[in-house]
Write an enzyme that holds these catalytic residues in place. Structure first.
Site, short mmCIF file in Angstrom:
data_model
loop_
_atom_site.label_atom_id
_atom_site.label_comp_id
_atom_site.label_asym_id
_atom_site.label_seq_id
_atom_site.Cartn_x
_atom_site.Cartn_y
_atom_site.Cartn_z
N TRP A 353 0.46 -1.14 -0.12
CA TRP A 353 -0.37 0.21 0.54
C TRP A 353 1.14 1.12 -0.14
O TRP A 353 0.35 2.50 0.15
CB TRP A 353 -0.96 -0.27 1.83
CG TRP A 353 -0.24 0.31 2.32
CD1 TRP A 353 0.74 -0.58 2.99
CD2 TRP A 353 -0.69 0.97 3.46
NE1 TRP A 353 1.06 -0.62 4.02
CE2 TRP A 353 0.47 0.99 4.31
CE3 TRP A 353 -1.85 1.74 4.22
CZ2 TRP A 353 0.44 1.80 6.27
CZ3 TRP A 353 -1.60 2.23 4.86
CH2 TRP A 353 -0.68 2.16 6.27
N ASP A 354 2.28 1.09 0.12
CA ASP A 354 3.23 2.02 0.23
C ASP A 354 3.16 3.09 -0.66
O ASP A 354 2.26 4.37 -0.61
CB ASP A 354 4.78 1.20 0.50
CG ASP A 354 5.18 1.05 1.40
OD1 ASP A 354 3.78 -0.13 1.84
OD2 ASP A 354 5.86 0.72 1.66
N GLU A 480 0.79 -2.91 12.72
CA GLU A 480 1.37 -4.40 12.11
C GLU A 480 1.57 -5.81 13.84
O GLU A 480 1.98 -6.69 13.79
CB GLU A 480 1.98 -4.75 11.18
CG GLU A 480 1.90 -4.92 10.15
CD GLU A 480 3.05 -4.52 9.04
OE1 GLU A 480 4.40 -5.08 9.57
OE2 GLU A 480 2.79 -4.73 7.64
N LYS A 590 2.79 -0.27 16.19
CA LYS A 590 4.12 -0.22 15.00
C LYS A 590 3.78 1.00 13.71
O LYS A 590 4.89 1.44 14.42
CB LYS A 590 4.13 -1.28 14.17
CG LYS A 590 5.48 -1.38 13.51
CD LYS A 590 4.82 -3.11 12.24
CE LYS A 590 6.42 -2.55 11.53
NZ LYS A 590 6.08 -3.67 10.77
N GLN A 591 2.63 1.46 13.65
CA GLN A 591 2.56 3.04 13.43
C GLN A 591 1.62 3.58 12.85
O GLN A 591 0.60 2.77 13.81
CB GLN A 591 2.96 1.99 11.70
CG GLN A 591 1.76 1.24 10.83
CD GLN A 591 2.50 0.70 9.91
OE1 GLN A 591 2.71 -0.83 10.37
NE2 GLN A 591 2.42 0.44 8.53
C1 BGC Z 1 4.76 -1.67 7.11
C2 BGC Z 1 3.53 -2.28 6.14
C3 BGC Z 1 4.76 -1.52 4.83
C4 BGC Z 1 5.67 -2.39 4.73
C5 BGC Z 1 6.67 -2.42 3.63
C6 BGC Z 1 5.93 -2.55 7.33
O1 BGC Z 1 7.07 -2.41 8.39
O2 BGC Z 1 4.51 -2.16 8.68
O3 BGC Z 1 2.64 -0.53 6.78
O4 BGC Z 1 3.88 -1.68 3.62
O5 BGC Z 1 6.92 -2.66 6.32
O6 BGC Z 1 7.29 -0.93 3.50
#
Ligand code: BGC
Length: 762
Positions: A353-354, A480, A590-591
Site C-alpha cells: 500500500w506504500d 501490524e 508499530k505505526q
Molecule cells: C509496514 C507496512 C509497510 C511495509 C513495507 C512494514 O514494516 O508495517 O505498513 O507496507 O513495511 O514498507
C-alpha cells in the site's frame, strides 16, 4: 543539487549503506553502487542489479498448510552483474585497501543524474592516479546503464589494463534472521546463451519458474589515451573484455562501458532489442546521454522544485528523497514502486500500500503521468485481485494482495499480510486522489470506476450487518502490532470512502452517458448501488465516549498498555524481539493507524477527537515502521502542535541519508520518502485537495527562513513560498484557480500575498 561524502575510512558497514545511498536507478533498472573492483574477500556486500517487476516464483513453504495459504511468492531477481571493472597500472592492481588513498569522494549529482566516485590513489610501488568513475541509469533510455571510467596518470607512463566483467551467474541475497528480508536464496535466473561480438558481449538468461527472459548486452568504447586493444571473451555463464590503453604522465585514458537490460515483460524479442538498444546507445555517445539526462531532470525539478532556507541538512534530505522517488517509480503501467525501490532486496521488490498512500501523493502533484501509470498498474492486476477475493471466500469483488509483484499474494504471514484488507480501500483512495489532482475523468471511465466498483463489492461481501450498523470483522489495520480485529477504525473508514465513491462515480458516469458499457461488462445493477449507499451510510466507526477518541478497533482499549518508557532501547524494533502474539495482546502500535485515518479522512471527526486520539496513540506508538513518523508530523501540524510536527518531520526526512533505522543497507524506504514530502506539503503548508477544491493553511518552523515548493494542480502550476510573516502564492502557468487559504476563498490569477496566520494552541 549535489550530495557528497568523503570515504577515506572504508568501514564495511558504511560501504554497504552507501551501496544503497548512491545506487543508480530509473524506475526500470536499479544498480547498487558497488565498487567496480569489488571489496576484499570477507567484506560484506549486497552486490545487486534489479529490474522492476522482473521476478521469479520462489517456494514459500507453510509448515501447516491450511487452505488458501500462499505456497509460493514472487521475488525480485538480482540479475546479471555488469558492474565489474578491474584496473591494473602496469602489473599493479588498483585496490583501495593497499597503497594509500590521498583523496576519495562519492557524489550524487541530482541535477545531472549521475553518481561519481573520485579517487586519488598511490600504489604500493608509488604510482599515483586520479580516477573518476561516473555511473548513470538513463531516464530517457530505460534499459541503459553507463559506466564512464577515466584514469589520469599523475607521475608515470605505462600501459593500463582493464578487465571488464559481465557475470550471468548471480544469486539473490538472504538473511534468515530478519522477516523483512528473504530467508533463503536460490539460483532463480539461469544463463542460457553467452556470446561475444568484437568489443561486446550478450547473455540471455531465463527464470527458473516464471517463464521470463532477460538479455543483457555490454559494450566498450575507448574514450581517451594512446594506442589501445580491446577484446571480448565468453565462458559458460559469463563474459569479459580485456582492454589495454597506453598512458603518459599527466594524461588521461578511459573508456565507457555501456550495459543494456531488456526483459521479456517489456520486449517481445529481448535479444534483438538488447542488440539494438546497445548499438543506439554506443552511437549516441556519453556527451549526448549526459545532455538528455540533464534535460529530463531540468523538467522534473522545474515541476518538483522544493527549497528549505534555514536548514541545509533538511533541504538536502528532502531533495534527495524526491530524487529517489523518481529513481524508484515504474515508468510504464507494468510496474509500480517497491518498498525499497530498486535499491536493494529488502521486501524482495514487493509492492505494498506504500505506493498508493505515500508515493502517489507526491507524483499526483509533481509528475501526474507517473501516478497515472501507477494506478494503471493496479488495473492490470485487477483480475488477480478478483481471484484473490474468491480464494479468501468472497463471492464478489476484488481484494488486492498485500504484497505482490504480478498480482498474486506473496505474504507468508497472513495475520499481518492478507488480512490487511485496507489495501483495497487505499487503492480506491489513490484513484480518487489522482482524479482530484488531475481532473482526469477519462481515466475514471477507462479504469478507475471499474476498480472502485469491484472494491465496493468486496466491502459488501466482507462486511456484516449488526444492530443496524455495517461492521467489518477479522481484518488487520495498518498497525501490524495489532492483528485480526473487528472494526478497525481506519479500515472501516476506508470502506466507507470506497462505497461513497462507487456511488458517486456511478452517477457521474451515468450523467455523462458513460456507464452502460461498463455496467454491462461487469454486470453492475442499480440494486447493487443501493446496497453500496445503504452500507456506506451505516458503516460503524468505533468511538469511546469516556475518552472522546476513536479506538483503533473494538477490543483495543480493553488490552493492557505496553510501557514504552520501560522498554530497553536494544529491544526495538519490537518485531525482532517479541513473539507476535505477545505484541497483539497489548496496546502498542508499530505505526500510525487511527492517526493516519485522522489525516486521510479528517472530516469524519471533530478536531477535539482528533487531538485526543493523537495524544493517546502517541504514547503507545513505537514508529518501528518508517511509515509512521511522517503521518504523526502531518496530524501534529493540523493540530498546531508545531514542535512535535517538526520533530517527527526531521526523523522522517533524514531516515535514509543518516540510516536512522539502521537498515538502509537493505534499501531505501520509499514510502517514508514520500511521507516526508507529504509532511511538508500536507503538514507545514496544510494543503488539502478535496471534492470542493484546494485549500492551504501554511506555517513554517521558527528555525527556517522560508519554505518554497511547486505543485501541479489540474494543469496549473502553482508555487508557494512560506516565510515567517507572509505566504506568497504564484500561478506559474495554466488557468486561474479558486483556492482557500486559512479557510478564506481567493482567486489565484497571478499572485497572492497573504499574512501568515498561526499560533500555538492555548
Ligand atoms: C509496514 C507496512 C509497510 C511495509 C513495507 C512494514 O514494516 O508495517 O505498513 O507496507 O513495511 O514498507
Amino acid at each position: 543539487m549535489k550530495y557528497s561524502i568523503n570515504y577515506l575510512s572504508l568501514n564495511n558497514k558504511d560501504l554497504v549503506v552507501n551501496e544503497t545511498i548512491f545506487h543508480n536507478a530509473n524506475g526500470y533498472i536499479g544498480i547498487r553502487n558497488n565498487f567496480e573492483e569489488a571489496y576484499p574477500s570477507g567484506y560484506n556486500t549486497v552486490r545487486g542489479s534489479y529490474i522492476n517487476a522482473f521476478y521469479d516464483f520462489a517456494e514459500m513453504k507453510q509448515a501447516e498448510n491450511f487452505y488458501g495459504l500462499a505456497n509460493e511468492k514472487q521475488t525480485m531477481l538480482n540479475v546479471a552483474d555488469t558492474q565489474g571493472v578491474k584496473l591494473f597500472l602496469g602489473d599493479e592492481q588498483f585496490n583501495l585497501w593497499k597503497g594509500s588513498i590521498i583523496s576519495a569522494k562519492r557524489t550524487l549529482d541530482m541535477d545531472c543524474g549521475f553518481t561519481e566516485r573520485y579517487i586519488v590513489w598511490r600504489s604500493p610501488m608509488g604510482k599515483e592516479v586520479e580516477i573518476i568513475i561516473r555511473r548513470l541509469t538513463s531516464f530517457v533510455r530505460l534499459p541503459l546503464f553507463l559506466i564512464d571510467y577515466s584514469v589520469k596518470a599523475l607521475n608515470f607512463s605505462d600501459n593500463l589494463y582493464f578487465v571488464s566483467v559481465h557475470l550471468g551467474a548471480v544469486m539473490n541475497h538472504a538473511n534468515p534472521d530478519d522477516p523483512r528480508l528473504a530467508a533463503e536464496s536460490a539460483r532463480y535466473i539461469i544463463p542460457g546463451k553467452v556470446h561475444v561480438e568484437e568489443t561486446a558481449s550478450f547473455i540471455t538468461s531465463s527464470t527458473s519458474k516464471s517463464g521470463l527472459k532477460l538479455c543483457t548486452g555490454v559494450d566498450h568504447v575507448i574514450m581517451s589515451g594512446g594506442h589501445f586493444e580491446c577484446n571480448s571473451f565468453a565462458e559458460k555463464e559469463s563474459a569479459w573484455t580485456e582492454i589495454k590503453i597506453g598512458i603518459k604522465e599527466g594524461e588521461k585514458a578511459g573508456f565507457c562501458k555501456y550495459s543494456v537490460f531488456t526483459d521479456s515483460l517489456r520486449y517481445a524479442d529481448c535479444e534483438k532489442s538488447a542488440s539494438e538498444e546497445l548499438a543506439k546507445a554506443v552511437a549516441t555517445g556519453p556527451l549526448e546521454i549526459y545532455r538528455e539526462q540533464k534535460e529530463y531532470l531540468d523538467k522534473f525539478w522545474d515541476n518538483a522544485f522544493l527549497k528549505i532556507e534555514g536548514n541545509e541538512r533538511l533541504n538536502m534530505a528532502l531533495n534527495y528523497n524526491m530524487y529517489q522517488l523518481l529513481q524508484s517509480a515504474g515508468k510504464e503501467s507494468k510496474s509500480s514502486v517497491g518498498a525499497k525501490g530498486l535499491s536493494g532486496e529488502g521486501y524482495e521488490g514487493h509492492y505494498f500500500w506504500d505506493t498508493e498512500m505515500y508515493i502517489e501523493p507526491f507524483f499526483n502533484l509533481t509528475v501526474p503521468e507517473i501516478s497515472k501509470n501507477l494506478v494503471s498498474f493496479r488495473y492490470s492486476i485487477l483480475d488477480e485481485a478478483r481471484k484473490n477475493a474468491r480464494l479468501l471466500g468472497h463471492k464478489q469483488g476484488a481484494l488486492f494482495s498485500w504484497r505482490t509483484i504480478m498480482g498474486k499474494e506473496s505474504s507468508g504471514f497472513f495475520p499481518a499480510g492478507s488480512a490487511q484488507y485496507h489495501i483495497s480501500g487505499d487503492i480506491a483512495w489513490s484513484i480518487v486522489s489522482y482524479y482530484f489532482a488531475s481532473g482526469d475523468y477519462g481515466f475514471i471511465v477507462e479504469k478507475g470506476a471499474e476498480m472502485i466498483f469491484e472494491i465496493a463489492r468486496l466491502w459488501i461481501d466482507a462486511g456484516t450487518w449488526y444492530k443496524g450498523q455495517f461492521c467489518i470483522h477479522c481484518v488487520t489495520g495498518p498497525d501490524e502490532y495489532t492483528c485480526m480485529v473487528n472494526n478497525n477504525y481506519y479500515t472501516n473508514l476506508s470502506a466507507k470512502f470506497s462505497l461513497y465513491w462507487a456511488v458517486r462515480f456511478y452517477s457521474l458516469l451515468k450523467d455523462s452517458g458513460d456507464i452502460e458499457a461498463l455496467a454491462e461488462r461487469i454486470k453492475l445493477c442499480p440494486e447493487e448501488l443501493e446496497e453500496f449507499s445503504r452500507a456506506e451510510k451505516a458503516v460503524y466507526l468505533p468511538y469511546d465516549e469516556n475518552q472522546k477518541l476513536n479506538p483503533q478497533d473494538d477490543s483495543f482499549l480493553s488490552k493492557k498498555k505496553w510501557d514504552l518508557s520501560a522498554t530497553p532501547k536494544e529491544k526495538f524494533p519490537l518485531l525482532l524481539h517479541y513473539h507476535p502474539l505477545h505484541l497483539y495482546r497489548y496496546q502498542v502500535c508499530k505505526q500510525a493507524d487511527t492517526v493516519l485515518a485522522h489525516f486521510i479522512f479528517e472530516d469524519a471527526q471533530s478536531e477535539e477527537t482528533i487531538r485526543n486520539s493523537f495524544l493517546y496513540y502517541e504514547g503507545i506508538t513505537t514508529h518501528d515502521s518508517s511509515l509512521s513518523a511522517c503521518i504523526f508530523s502531518i496530524v501534529a501540524s493540523k493540530l498546531k502542535l508545531y514542535e512535535k510536527a517538526y520533530k517527527y518531520f526531521g526523523n522522517s526526512a533524514m531516515l535514509d541519508l543518516y540510516d536512522l533505522h539502521n537498515n538502509t543497507k537493505d534499501g531505501i524506504h520509499t514510502a517514508n520518502m514520500g511521507g516526508a514530502w507529504m509532511a511538508i506539503v500536507y503538514g507545514f503548508a496544510g494543503l488539502r485537495i478535496k471534492e470542493d477544491g484546494i485549500s492551504l493553511a501554511p506555517w513554517i518552523p521558527q528555525k527556517w527562513e522560508s519554505l518554497c515548493f511547486r505543485i501541479n494542480y489540474r494543469g496549473s502550476r502553482i508555487q508557494l513560498k512560506i516565510e515567517k510573516s507572509r505566504v506568497t502564492i504564484v500561478l506559474l502557468n495554466g488557468a486561474e484557480k479558486e483556492i482557500k487559504v486559512y479557510g478564506k476563498p481567493y482567486t489565484l490569477k497571478d499572485r497572492l500575498e497573504i499574512p501568515v496566520n498561526y499560533s500555538e494552541p492555548a
